[in-house]
Motif scaffolding. Structure first.
Motif, PDB file in Angstrom:
ATOM      1  N   LEU A 112       0.835  -1.205   0.000  1.00  0.00           N
ATOM      2  CA  LEU A 112       0.000   0.000   0.000  1.00  0.00           C
ATOM      3  C   LEU A 112       0.872   1.260   0.000  1.00  0.00           C
ATOM      4  CD1 LEU A 112      -2.759  -1.056   2.587  1.00  0.00           C
ATOM      5  CD2 LEU A 112      -2.964  -0.995   0.095  1.00  0.00           C
ATOM      6  N   ALA A 113       1.965   1.240   0.774  1.00  0.00           N
ATOM      7  CA  ALA A 113       2.840   2.409   0.854  1.00  0.00           C
ATOM      8  C   ALA A 113       3.555   2.654  -0.478  1.00  0.00           C
ATOM      9  CB  ALA A 113       3.861   2.216   1.981  1.00  0.00           C
ATOM     10  N   LEU A 114       4.029   1.604  -1.117  1.00  0.00           N
ATOM     11  CA  LEU A 114       4.741   1.767  -2.385  1.00  0.00           C
ATOM     12  C   LEU A 114       3.826   2.335  -3.469  1.00  0.00           C
ATOM     13  CD1 LEU A 114       6.935  -1.488  -2.541  1.00  0.00           C
ATOM     14  CD2 LEU A 114       7.732   0.869  -2.263  1.00  0.00           C
ATOM     15  N   VAL A 115       2.608   1.820  -3.550  1.00  0.00           N
ATOM     16  CA  VAL A 115       1.686   2.305  -4.585  1.00  0.00           C
ATOM     17  C   VAL A 115       1.237   3.728  -4.276  1.00  0.00           C
ATOM     18  CG1 VAL A 115      -0.558   1.937  -5.675  1.00  0.00           C
ATOM     19  CG2 VAL A 115       0.938  -0.010  -5.203  1.00  0.00           C
ATOM     20  N   VAL A 174       1.859   7.000  -6.723  1.00  0.00           N
ATOM     21  CA  VAL A 174       0.772   7.855  -7.205  1.00  0.00           C
ATOM     22  C   VAL A 174       1.005   9.321  -6.851  1.00  0.00           C
ATOM     23  CG1 VAL A 174      -1.681   8.402  -6.849  1.00  0.00           C
ATOM     24  CG2 VAL A 174      -0.967   6.038  -7.261  1.00  0.00           C
ATOM     25  N   VAL A 175       1.471   9.588  -5.625  1.00  0.00           N
ATOM     26  CA  VAL A 175       1.533  10.988  -5.167  1.00  0.00           C
ATOM     27  C   VAL A 175       2.850  11.677  -5.492  1.00  0.00           C
ATOM     28  CG1 VAL A 175      -0.043  10.471  -3.271  1.00  0.00           C
ATOM     29  CG2 VAL A 175       2.421  10.414  -2.855  1.00  0.00           C
ATOM     30  N   SER A 176       3.843  10.943  -5.964  1.00  0.00           N
ATOM     31  CA  SER A 176       5.143  11.564  -6.255  1.00  0.00           C
ATOM     32  C   SER A 176       5.450  11.440  -7.745  1.00  0.00           C
ATOM     33  CB  SER A 176       6.246  10.885  -5.426  1.00  0.00           C
ATOM     34  OG  SER A 176       6.397   9.545  -5.848  1.00  0.00           O
ATOM     35  N   LEU A 191      -5.373  -6.509  -5.610  1.00  0.00           N
ATOM     36  CA  LEU A 191      -6.547  -6.137  -6.411  1.00  0.00           C
ATOM     37  C   LEU A 191      -6.845  -4.645  -6.271  1.00  0.00           C
ATOM     38  CD1 LEU A 191      -8.586  -7.704  -8.189  1.00  0.00           C
ATOM     39  CD2 LEU A 191     -10.092  -7.761  -6.200  1.00  0.00           C
ATOM     40  N   TRP A 192      -6.755  -4.139  -5.046  1.00  0.00           N
ATOM     41  CA  TRP A 192      -7.134  -2.753  -4.793  1.00  0.00           C
ATOM     42  C   TRP A 192      -6.102  -1.771  -5.352  1.00  0.00           C
ATOM     43  CZ3 TRP A 192      -9.812   1.197  -4.755  1.00  0.00           C
ATOM     44  CH2 TRP A 192      -9.434   2.376  -4.107  1.00  0.00           C
ATOM     45  N   VAL A 193      -4.809  -2.015  -5.138  1.00  0.00           N
ATOM     46  CA  VAL A 193      -3.815  -1.032  -5.582  1.00  0.00           C
ATOM     47  C   VAL A 193      -3.779  -0.948  -7.110  1.00  0.00           C
ATOM     48  CG1 VAL A 193      -2.389  -1.278  -3.530  1.00  0.00           C
ATOM     49  CG2 VAL A 193      -1.880  -2.688  -5.541  1.00  0.00           C
ATOM     50  N   THR A 194      -4.056  -2.062  -7.789  1.00  0.00           N
ATOM     51  CA  THR A 194      -4.131  -2.012  -9.246  1.00  0.00           C
ATOM     52  C   THR A 194      -5.290  -1.125  -9.675  1.00  0.00           C
ATOM     53  OG1 THR A 194      -3.319  -4.286  -9.262  1.00  0.00           O
ATOM     54  CG2 THR A 194      -4.183  -3.444 -11.318  1.00  0.00           C
TER      55      THR A 194
END
Length: 464
Positions: free
Chosen positions: A182-185, A189-191, A278-281
């Motif tokens: 979750l942290a990597l995705v 996304v934000v950087s 599934l969610w991070v994708t």
């Protein structure tokens, strides 16, 4: 068993189907987008609305057909037990080449990220990470097989270092890998990791330090099999693939057949990781949709600090997906009228969702990979002085329909795996069919969300 249970199940499934169809009908002309570096790809691939609607309808219809009419246990067992064993040497030159490629690739990412050209399309580090690794290599893992254990440069380096072999807290299980994914995705996304090569190299360097430190403290086997989120992602995606190395050679099975094995997922932490994949994708594409832009703008307008928007969204979405899966498990027990514990059903049905995740990843990244592969090859041939005009492959307009087909195939694969799992779990055919109603509804929800995201035009996420 009560006669009211199947009636309740059919009514509930019918209501969900109507909601999903109405949602699909409410969608206008569809457009698909690429991914990172999207400004350089020939994105916005037009897809006819009728194709979008027919795809969604086909998914739902096929789900019902597979769940209702394929009830021959002998046929299901024959499909999942079929395999061929290919005799190959245990240790090959190919494996050593993969290790060398991994280490050299990591070195190239660090060097060219810090010292190479900083324009994204001319930088080997950015193209290697996002085009070669996250798009192309990940596709190879779920289409062919998991080679990450050999390619993984951090594992190769860690195995050359001394290990303290400190005891790993068993109570943590796979939860650190869930938080890590979750942290990597969220960070991706934000950087501007896809645009700033020096920032990308810095993050990779920090990941290298953390990973090697963890591998030295707990030992490479414990770290990469339990904690490291990247290794777990590729191991889980590799279960979708038809090839797997065994002690007797290379085993070839039908794609997704390994997802129905009994000991694949064994606890709530591993279920959470499947849901996280599934969610991070989905999250990666969701934050580029016009709906998210409008929603985020509205929230910030109400006074919500923009800085908490994206971490709150990734945690809330993960909780929603995980909650939906747990609710489906509870309903499955109710409809099947079984005494099996919820944990057993949750463990066995979770792996089927990986087929949906693979289908969505393929839909999201294949066009992106094909478009930017010429740029990767060109820059790799001349990384110190790439040409000013880096080639990008234009995709035909019909490619958007191919993307939706991948989402459909992932869903059908998940339905088949869940179907085979149900017939392995329950002695009664009626119980097996009833148990799938809630899971089919969850899969339909996941798939329709994926179709909607793939079909939306991609915008720049706001406030980042």
């Amino acid at each position: 068993m009560s006669d009211r249970a199947p009636l309740r199940g059919r009514r509930w499934l019918r209501r969900v189907t109507v909601i999903l169809l109405v949602s699909a009908l409410a969608t206008g002309r569809a457009l698909a987008h690429g991914g990172s570096l999207r400004s350089a790809t020939p994105e916005e691939l037009a897809i006819p609305t009728w194709l979008f609607l027919m795809t969604g309808g086909g998914v739902i219809g096929a789900s019902f057909l597979l769940a209702s009419f394929v009830t021959n246990r002998g046929f299901i067992d024959a499909v999942h037990e079929w395999h061929r064993l290919l005799s190959v040497p245990r240790e090959t030159v190919f494996a050593l080449v993969l290790k060398l490629v991994g280490v050299v690739g990591l070195g190239a990412v660090l060097y060219f990220g810090l010292f190479g050209p900083q324009f994204p399309l001319s930088n080997l580090a950015i193209l290697t990470v996002w085009v070669g690794w996250w798009a192309g290599y990940t596709i190879s893992v779920y289409l062919l097989g998991n080679t990450w254990e050999a390619v993984n440069p951090w594992r190769t380096l860690a195995e050359a270092l001394p290990a303290l072999d400190a005891p790993y807290p068993e109570s943590l299980g796979a939860w650190p890998s869930v938080a890590g994914l979750l942290a990597l995705v969220w960070l991706e996304v934000v950087s501007p990791l896809a645009d700033q090569a020096d920032l990308l190299a810095t993050v990779v360097l920090a990941y290298t330090v953390v990973t090697l430190t963890g591998a030295v403290v707990y030992g490479p086997e414990t770290w990469f099999s339990t904690v490291d989120p990247v290794s777990r992602v590729f191991r889980y995606y590799g279960r979708v693939a038809p090839f797997k190395r065994t002690k007797d050679g290379l085993s070839f099975r039908l794609p997704g057949a390994a997802l129905s094995e009994t000991r694949f997922v064994t606890g709530p932490d591993e279920i959470a990781f499947v849901i996280a994949i599934l969610w991070v994708t989905t999250y990666d594409g969701l934050v580029t949709t016009p709906a998210w832009v409008d929603f985020a703008t509205w929230l910030v307008g109400l006074g919500v600090p923009a800085v908490i928007l994206y971490p709150a969204a990734i945690l809330a979405g993960f909780a929603l997906f995980l909650g939906a899966y747990r609710l489906a498990t509870t309903k499955s027990i109710e409809y099947a009228e079984t005494y099996l514990p919820p944990r057993t059903l949750a463990n066995r049905f979770a792996p089927s969702l990986l087929a949906i995740a693979a289908g969505y990843h393929l839909a999201h990244f294949l066009g992106y990979f094909l478009s930017l592969s010429p740029a990767l090859v060109t820059v790799a041939a001349s990384p110190f002085s790439p040409p000013p005009d880096v080639p990008v492959l234009p995709l035909p307009s019909w490619f958007g329909g191919v993307n939706l087909t991948f989402v459909l195939l992932g869903h059908l694969g998940a339905i088949w795996v869940a179907h085979a799992t149900a017939y392995d779990l329950f002695p009664s055919r009626l119980q097996a069919v009833r148990s799938q109603y809630p899971y089919i509804a969850v899969m339909m929800f996941y798939t329709m969300v994926s179709l909607w995201i793939v079909a939306e035009p991609a915008l720049t996420p706001p406030f980042i």
